[in-house]
Design an enzyme around this catalytic site. Structure first.
Site, mmCIF file in Angstrom:
data_model
loop_
_atom_site.group_PDB
_atom_site.id
_atom_site.type_symbol
_atom_site.label_atom_id
_atom_site.label_comp_id
_atom_site.label_asym_id
_atom_site.label_seq_id
_atom_site.Cartn_x
_atom_site.Cartn_y
_atom_site.Cartn_z
ATOM 1 N N ASP A 142 0.846 -1.188 0.000
ATOM 2 C CA ASP A 142 0.000 0.000 0.000
ATOM 3 C C ASP A 142 0.885 1.243 0.000
ATOM 4 O O ASP A 142 1.868 1.318 0.754
ATOM 5 C CB ASP A 142 -0.902 0.005 1.243
ATOM 6 C CG ASP A 142 -1.818 1.211 1.270
ATOM 7 O OD1 ASP A 142 -2.585 1.373 0.299
ATOM 8 O OD2 ASP A 142 -1.733 1.997 2.235
ATOM 9 N N LEU A 143 0.568 2.211 -0.871
ATOM 10 C CA LEU A 143 1.310 3.469 -0.879
ATOM 11 C C LEU A 143 1.010 4.260 0.400
ATOM 12 O O LEU A 143 -0.153 4.348 0.816
ATOM 13 C CB LEU A 143 0.915 4.302 -2.102
ATOM 14 C CG LEU A 143 1.574 3.920 -3.438
ATOM 15 C CD1 LEU A 143 0.877 4.626 -4.580
ATOM 16 C CD2 LEU A 143 3.050 4.256 -3.420
ATOM 17 N N ASP A 164 -4.904 2.111 -4.154
ATOM 18 C CA ASP A 164 -3.449 2.098 -4.193
ATOM 19 C C ASP A 164 -2.879 0.847 -3.535
ATOM 20 O O ASP A 164 -1.727 0.837 -3.089
ATOM 21 C CB ASP A 164 -2.891 3.350 -3.514
ATOM 22 C CG ASP A 164 -3.379 3.482 -2.068
ATOM 23 O OD1 ASP A 164 -4.339 2.773 -1.710
ATOM 24 O OD2 ASP A 164 -2.795 4.300 -1.326
#
Length: 552
Positions: free
Chosen positions: A430-431, A473
């Site tokens: 995950d960003l 994301d």
């Protein structure tokens, strides 16, 4: 779509180059064979006696009969003993090439040495062949008489010299003439019939596709029927006039079928107008001609009408040659036929004593057409099948991949999760700062970072590993046949790469990081449980300050 169009154009250009090369090789073969036959000069003044047709008491050159002529013609020449002195051996071979008569008898000093065809009613035809006989040395006298009698219904004589030669070169002469005048013609006719039947067979296997192959097959077979006229016919049960009318009718119908074949491709009604007109014209000739002399005069103009039709079909195919490869090959075919047809009209069938006659070349070109066209049709069909297969594969791929990043989508992820075993590891990435990126630089910048992340992950994971976009994301990596330790090393390399990278975008240098949660898969646990396990690990990595890897 543009790439597909360019690819199709390149393939067509490649195949058309091959077809041009094939017909170019046919023309080269014609030239090389003519060069070869012009160089056959083993018959010399030392081993042969050349008697020109004009040397006989009546000119033995080719002569077209009129209605006032009788059917029997006599030609005599006197040869001195000295003419035979340079010839070695006890046997001599006498050869008359291209006998334009129904029948012929040849006597040497009243000894019959050649008798070919029906000398009574002319129920035979020798014009396409040659005759040969043997003269024994003990027949030679101080003064020798060579007497030729022919039976002719419309033409007699020859344009070649009468040759008397020693036995060995004479037998070689006979062998070559038999090859050129008989065997190659028979082989060519066999090729025409075989190729016509072959394409007809292919048509019956694929009748739903097109009637083009049917008309082409029938055109080839009927044209092949006409080509029998170029074989010597020693024994006929009826007048040659009837046979000749049937042969030319077969040619006329064959040309009509070629027109129908082209019409089935282009759907232009004017295409069959001229072939129909030439058939009607020929039927008028058949009805109005009651003897061979009148018929011969009429069918000379009929051949001009055939050439006009071929030229017309050539123009039509050339005009539409870009439509597909089939029309393109037809254009090459009619070009070759037209060229050879013009040669036959203005140069005659024989270019030298041993030259293959122009009809032989036409025979082989006609015979090759159905084979080449069948190849073209099968090739185009295979290309279409490959294109359809490629499109289906692309459709399947598109159905399983994310439109933005190119990673696999949730649909494909669900399929793979059902196949997890104890040797698999699942990681969720995950960003860490997706929302600030979108707020500061816009959603397009966020999309650009997602694509950059996807490309980076693909650089580090193995070919057996699977990358899926889980949502927003978040990405999931399935490490197949991999230990947790090895999977963690790969994930850590990805994390470090992203952390240390600056991503150029519209003059800005973007930075980001990722958090990763990992879980060892188990075949006993359902897919939802494994994802929940990795998701809890991801939550721990976020809680520890982001840019971390956590294992649950």
């Amino acid at each position: 779509m543009i790439r597909k169009l360019i690819s199709t154009m390149s393939v067509n250009r490649y195949h058309r180059t091959i077809y041009v090369f094939i017909y170019f090789m046919i023309i080269c073969a014609i030239l090389l064979l003519n060069i070869y036959t012009h160089q056959l000069n083993f018959l010399t003044e030392d081993n042969s006696i050349y008697i020109e047709p004009t040397a006989f008491d009546h000119d033995f050159s080719t002569y077209e009969l009129s209605k006032d002529d009788d059917n029997l013609f006599h030609y005599t020449i006197t040869l001195p003993n000295t003419a035979f002195e340079q010839l070695g051996g006890d046997l001599f071979k006498l050869v008359i090439n291209s006998v334009h008569s129904n029948a012929i008898n040849v006597r040497f000093n009243d000894q019959l040495i050649i008798s070919e065809g029906d000398m009574t009613e002319g129920f035979s035809m020798l014009r396409a062949g040659f005759v040969q006989g043997t003269i024994e040395r003990n027949l030679v006298k101080e003064t020798n008489t060579l007497h030729i009698t022919t039976y002719a219904s419309f033409r007699t004589g020859t344009f070649n010299p009468v040759i008397i030669s020693e036995s060995i070169p004479g037998n070689r002469n006979i062998g070559l003439l038999r090859l050129f005048n008989e065997r190659l013609v028979s082989l060519g006719i066999g090729l025409v019939i075989m190729s016509g039947l072959f394409s007809l067979f292919i048509y019956f296997l694929n009748r739903k596709d097109t009637t083009f192959l049917l008309w082409l097959s029938l055109g080839t077979l009927f044209t092949g029927g006409y080509l029998w006229d170029y074989l010597t016919m020693q024994h006929l049960s009826i007048d040659y006039l009837v046979i000749k009318k049937l042969f030319l009718l077969s040619l006329s119908i064959g040309i009509l079928f070629y027109g129908l074949a082209l019409y089935s491709l282009l759907k232009k009604k004017y295409i069959i107008a001229l072939p129909v007109m030439q058939l009607i014209y020929y039927l008028v000739i058949v009805i109005t001609s009651t003897n061979m002399i009148d018929f011969r005069r009429s069918y000379n103009y009929f051949f001009y009408s055939i050439i006009a039709v071929v030229l017309f079909l050539l123009i039509v195919t050339f005009k539409h040659h870009k439509l597909n490869n089939t029309v393109f090959v037809m254009s090459l075919h009619f070009s070759t036929i037209f060229t050879l047809g013009m040669l036959s009209l203005f140069k005659g069938f024989k270019l030298s004593y041993y030259s293959l006659s122009t009809p032989i070349f036409i025979i082989f070109v006609v015979g090759l057409l159905p084979l080449i066209i069948t190849y073209v049709l099968f090739l185009e069909k295979d290309i279409k099948l490959l294109e359809e297969k490629k499109l289906k594969k692309q459709a399947v791929t598109q159905a399983m991949t994310d439109g933005l990043t190119g990673a696999f989508n949730n649909y494909y992820l669900k399929q793979q999760l059902d196949q997890l075993d104890d040797h698999s590891v699942l990681a969720i990435l995950d960003l860490d700062n997706m929302k600030p990126l979108n707020d500061s630089y816009g959603h397009l910048a966020g999309d650009y970072v997602l694509c950059y992340l996807t490309d980076t992950i693909k650089q580090y994971i193995r070919e057996t590993d699977i990358l899926c976009r889980y949502g927003g994301d978040e990405f999931i990596i399935i490490f197949k046949d991999c230990t947790l330790h090895d999977a963690k090393d790969i994930a850590n390399n990805i994390r470090q790469h992203i952390k240390e990278s600056t991503i150029p975008y519209n003059g800005h240098q973007l930075t980001t990081s990722i958090s990763i949660g990992m879980c060892q898969a188990s075949g006993d646990n359902p897919a939802r449980t494994i994802i929940e396990c990795a998701d809890k690990a991801l939550y721990k990595a976020k809680q520890m300050g982001k840019n971390r890897i956590a294992i649950n």
